[in-house]
Design a protein around this motif. Structure first.
Motif, short mmCIF file in Angstrom:
data_model
loop_
_atom_site.label_atom_id
_atom_site.label_comp_id
_atom_site.label_asym_id
_atom_site.label_seq_id
_atom_site.Cartn_x
_atom_site.Cartn_y
_atom_site.Cartn_z
N GLU A 1 133.68 -23.04 -56.19
CA GLU A 1 132.40 -22.26 -56.08
C GLU A 1 131.24 -23.06 -56.91
N MET A 2 131.64 -23.87 -58.09
CA MET A 2 130.67 -24.52 -58.58
C MET A 2 129.78 -25.18 -57.82
N GLN A 3 130.35 -25.68 -56.58
CA GLN A 3 129.66 -26.82 -55.65
C GLN A 3 128.76 -26.04 -54.52
N ARG A 4 128.55 -24.75 -55.03
CA ARG A 4 127.46 -24.04 -54.17
C ARG A 4 126.56 -23.33 -55.21
N ILE A 5 126.31 -23.81 -56.31
CA ILE A 5 125.48 -22.96 -57.38
C ILE A 5 124.62 -23.73 -57.95
N MET A 6 123.24 -23.48 -57.99
CA MET A 6 122.22 -24.07 -58.90
C MET A 6 122.05 -22.93 -59.91
N ASN A 7 121.67 -23.67 -61.28
CA ASN A 7 121.25 -22.65 -62.34
C ASN A 7 119.76 -22.62 -62.20
N LEU A 8 119.33 -21.50 -62.58
CA LEU A 8 117.50 -21.04 -62.66
C LEU A 8 117.28 -20.83 -64.15
N ALA B 1 113.45 -15.79 -52.76
CA ALA B 1 112.46 -15.84 -53.66
C ALA B 1 112.47 -17.42 -53.99
N VAL B 2 113.34 -18.29 -53.98
CA VAL B 2 113.31 -19.54 -54.11
C VAL B 2 113.02 -20.50 -53.14
N VAL B 3 112.03 -21.40 -53.10
CA VAL B 3 111.83 -22.66 -51.98
C VAL B 3 112.73 -23.62 -52.57
N VAL B 4 113.55 -24.17 -51.56
CA VAL B 4 114.47 -25.51 -52.01
C VAL B 4 114.03 -26.55 -51.09
N THR B 5 114.06 -27.78 -51.72
CA THR B 5 113.99 -28.84 -50.72
C THR B 5 115.00 -29.87 -51.15
N LEU B 6 115.49 -30.45 -50.03
CA LEU B 6 116.74 -31.46 -50.42
C LEU B 6 116.08 -32.87 -49.97
N ASN B 7 115.99 -33.80 -50.77
CA ASN B 7 115.36 -35.19 -50.69
C ASN B 7 114.28 -35.21 -49.72
N GLY B 8 113.20 -34.24 -50.23
CA GLY B 8 111.83 -33.75 -49.71
C GLY B 8 111.60 -33.33 -48.52
N VAL B 9 112.84 -32.61 -48.22
CA VAL B 9 112.72 -31.83 -46.81
C VAL B 9 113.28 -30.41 -47.00
N ASN B 10 112.61 -29.42 -46.44
CA ASN B 10 112.85 -27.83 -46.68
C ASN B 10 114.36 -27.74 -46.43
N LYS C 1 125.20 -33.60 -51.03
CA LYS C 1 124.85 -34.34 -52.17
C LYS C 1 123.31 -34.90 -51.93
N GLY C 2 122.31 -34.88 -53.01
CA GLY C 2 121.10 -35.15 -52.91
C GLY C 2 120.41 -34.77 -54.06
N GLN C 3 118.96 -34.98 -53.81
CA GLN C 3 117.84 -34.76 -54.95
C GLN C 3 117.19 -33.27 -54.57
N TYR C 4 117.50 -32.21 -55.26
CA TYR C 4 116.94 -31.03 -55.12
C TYR C 4 115.74 -30.69 -55.78
N VAL C 5 114.79 -29.97 -55.37
CA VAL C 5 113.67 -29.37 -56.16
C VAL C 5 113.69 -28.05 -55.60
N LEU C 6 113.53 -27.10 -56.72
CA LEU C 6 113.21 -25.78 -56.68
C LEU C 6 112.04 -25.19 -56.88
N GLN C 7 111.38 -24.32 -56.14
CA GLN C 7 110.22 -23.83 -56.54
C GLN C 7 110.38 -22.28 -56.58
N TYR C 8 109.96 -21.53 -57.57
CA TYR C 8 109.88 -20.09 -57.71
C TYR C 8 109.05 -19.63 -58.78
N ARG C 9 108.73 -18.43 -58.98
CA ARG C 9 107.82 -17.75 -59.91
C ARG C 9 108.79 -16.92 -60.65
N CYS C 10 108.30 -16.70 -62.04
CA CYS C 10 109.05 -16.06 -63.00
C CYS C 10 108.88 -14.40 -63.01
#
Length: 220
Positions: free
Chosen positions: A162-169, A180-189, A209-218
């Protein structure tokens, strides 16, 4: 003389190695330091170019420890403290997920304490709770007094998967739990379905596998 069991290890051999490890005939040393050993295993792999477990710790892989003990962490040094281990791991790998699974004498289980369990594993339980016990992909807290560890180890195996489908916030995001969270993988939505669960982003399937970026407001 073997440090790792890999995916290429035959299942029967892997089961025998694990069984020989946890079903030991000798009377062990009363100094049990599972947290310290975890700390040192990482520390040593970073310090020595020829460390036997250097290739075990990969930057893009999650990390799970299983401690099986009928006693608790016996020392109180800097490297025996749960919070210090978590801080060290966070400094070493900022985004690596970590779970500390513990098969112990559960605090309050008097029947176990008075039979096979020597002391309550309160410190081990604390670290398991700090690494998500009771949540998806979080630590499992088992009992050392079970006659068969099969179901507990299966639960740990499921949690590791299950750890393979989780990201910490970093905080609880504002908005619906599924958007609530916008996710990009290698620069693509990245639009794979997910759900916000506390401080975790839980996806329906394993993350590629890849480079993820998360965008969200707290909410804070």
């Amino acid at each position: 003389n073997q440090y790792m069991i890999t995916s290429s290890t035959p299942a029967q051999q892997a089961q025998k190695v694990l069984g020989d490890t946890i079903q030991r005939s000798e009377t062990g040393n009363s100094s049990e330091q599972g947290i310290y050993a975890t700390y040192r295993s990482v520390e040593r792999s970073l310090a020595a170019a020829n460390s036997p477990n250097k290739t075990f710790f990969r930057n893009d892989a999650n990390f799970a420890t299983i401690v099986i003990s009928d006693e608790d962490e016996s020392a109180k040094g800097v490297k025996n403290i749960p919070e210090n281990l978590l801080s060290f791991l966070k400094t070493t790998w900022s985004s690596k997920l970590f779970a500390f699974h513990s098969i112990i004498t559960k605090p309050g289980d008097k029947k176990c304490l008075y039979t096979e369990g020597a002391t309550y594993g309160a410190i081990y339980q604390k670290l398991s709770l700090l690494t998500g016990a009771g949540t998806v992909g979080g630590a499992i807290i088992g009992s050392v007094c079970e006659t068969d560890y099969g179901s507990q180890l299966r639960g740990i195996g499921d949690s590791v998967q299950e750890m393979q489908r989780i990201m910490n916030l970093q905080c609880a995001p504002m908005g619906p739990s599924n958007s609530a969270v916008v996710v990009t993988l290698n620069g693509v939505n990245f639009t794979a379905p997910y759900e916000v669960q506390g401080l975790k982003l839980v996806f329906n399937t394993n993350l590629p596998k890849g480079q993820y970026v998360l965008q969200y407001r707290c909410n804070q």
